[in-house]
Design a protein around this motif. Sequence first.
Motif, PDB file in Angstrom:
ATOM      1  N   LEU A  18     -28.664  11.066   0.319  1.00  0.00           N
ATOM      2  CA  LEU A  18     -27.605  10.132   0.698  1.00  0.00           C
ATOM      3  C   LEU A  18     -28.128   8.697   0.737  1.00  0.00           C
ATOM      4  O   LEU A  18     -27.441   7.763   0.293  1.00  0.00           O
ATOM      5  CB  LEU A  18     -26.991  10.529   2.036  1.00  0.00           C
ATOM      6  N   VAL A  19     -29.334   8.509   1.240  1.00  0.00           N
ATOM      7  CA  VAL A  19     -29.937   7.177   1.249  1.00  0.00           C
ATOM      8  C   VAL A  19     -30.147   6.690  -0.182  1.00  0.00           C
ATOM      9  O   VAL A  19     -29.884   5.521  -0.507  1.00  0.00           O
ATOM     10  CB  VAL A  19     -31.271   7.177   2.034  1.00  0.00           C
ATOM     11  N   THR A  20     -30.596   7.562  -1.043  1.00  0.00           N
ATOM     12  CA  THR A  20     -30.828   7.202  -2.441  1.00  0.00           C
ATOM     13  C   THR A  20     -29.531   6.792  -3.120  1.00  0.00           C
ATOM     14  O   THR A  20     -29.481   5.764  -3.809  1.00  0.00           O
ATOM     15  CB  THR A  20     -31.488   8.375  -3.200  1.00  0.00           C
ATOM     16  N   GLU A  44     -27.502  20.551  -1.235  1.00  0.00           N
ATOM     17  CA  GLU A  44     -26.478  20.943  -0.258  1.00  0.00           C
ATOM     18  C   GLU A  44     -25.780  19.769   0.419  1.00  0.00           C
ATOM     19  O   GLU A  44     -25.182  19.925   1.475  1.00  0.00           O
ATOM     20  CB  GLU A  44     -27.057  21.922   0.763  1.00  0.00           C
ATOM     21  N   VAL A  45     -25.852  18.583  -0.186  1.00  0.00           N
ATOM     22  CA  VAL A  45     -25.007  17.475   0.259  1.00  0.00           C
ATOM     23  C   VAL A  45     -23.604  17.818  -0.226  1.00  0.00           C
ATOM     24  O   VAL A  45     -23.421  18.257  -1.356  1.00  0.00           O
ATOM     25  CB  VAL A  45     -25.470  16.128  -0.343  1.00  0.00           C
ATOM     26  N   ILE A  50     -20.796  12.543   0.306  1.00  0.00           N
ATOM     27  CA  ILE A  50     -20.986  11.490  -0.692  1.00  0.00           C
ATOM     28  C   ILE A  50     -19.824  10.500  -0.633  1.00  0.00           C
ATOM     29  O   ILE A  50     -20.024   9.286  -0.654  1.00  0.00           O
ATOM     30  CB  ILE A  50     -21.153  12.083  -2.105  1.00  0.00           C
ATOM     31  N   ILE A  51     -18.608  11.009  -0.517  1.00  0.00           N
ATOM     32  CA  ILE A  51     -17.428  10.147  -0.407  1.00  0.00           C
ATOM     33  C   ILE A  51     -17.521   9.279   0.847  1.00  0.00           C
ATOM     34  O   ILE A  51     -17.187   8.093   0.818  1.00  0.00           O
ATOM     35  CB  ILE A  51     -16.135  10.989  -0.430  1.00  0.00           C
ATOM     36  N   ALA A  52     -17.990   9.849   1.951  1.00  0.00           N
ATOM     37  CA  ALA A  52     -18.128   9.089   3.198  1.00  0.00           C
ATOM     38  C   ALA A  52     -19.125   7.940   3.038  1.00  0.00           C
ATOM     39  O   ALA A  52     -18.898   6.836   3.542  1.00  0.00           O
ATOM     40  CB  ALA A  52     -18.549  10.011   4.336  1.00  0.00           C
ATOM     41  N   VAL A  53     -20.224   8.181   2.348  1.00  0.00           N
ATOM     42  CA  VAL A  53     -21.215   7.132   2.111  1.00  0.00           C
ATOM     43  C   VAL A  53     -20.599   6.019   1.262  1.00  0.00           C
ATOM     44  O   VAL A  53     -20.746   4.832   1.563  1.00  0.00           O
ATOM     45  CB  VAL A  53     -22.482   7.706   1.425  1.00  0.00           C
ATOM     46  N   LEU A  58     -18.163   0.554   0.748  1.00  0.00           N
ATOM     47  CA  LEU A  58     -17.027  -0.295   0.396  1.00  0.00           C
ATOM     48  C   LEU A  58     -16.543  -1.075   1.616  1.00  0.00           C
ATOM     49  O   LEU A  58     -16.136  -2.225   1.502  1.00  0.00           O
ATOM     50  CB  LEU A  58     -15.895   0.544  -0.191  1.00  0.00           C
ATOM     51  N   GLY A  59     -16.594  -0.452   2.781  1.00  0.00           N
ATOM     52  CA  GLY A  59     -16.190  -1.126   4.008  1.00  0.00           C
ATOM     53  C   GLY A  59     -17.129  -2.253   4.391  1.00  0.00           C
ATOM     54  O   GLY A  59     -16.728  -3.210   5.050  1.00  0.00           O
TER      55      GLY A  59
END
Length: 75
Positions: A18-20, A44-45, A50-53, A58-59
């Motif tokens: 997720l960081v990557t 297993e992400v 991924i959408i939340a990240v 975007l926010g």
Amino acid sequence: MFCEVWAVAGLSPCDRSLVTIASLISLYRENELPFHMKKALESEVTKDEIIAVITQLLGLANSHDRAGYCPPAIR
């Protein structure tokens, strides 16, 4: 170096992925996203994570040129 970085303790494979993904999006390295998104899903992400990240990024976008940016790999 790639394997050494991924082997460092402190983050789970999911967190590291997720960081990557967040880093690649922030750095406009969209050519590398498909590979890392596939690896994230294999680690297993979830698609929702991924959408939340992406939603979080975007926010946080603070300029008009970045606010509408969405790499082709995540469309």
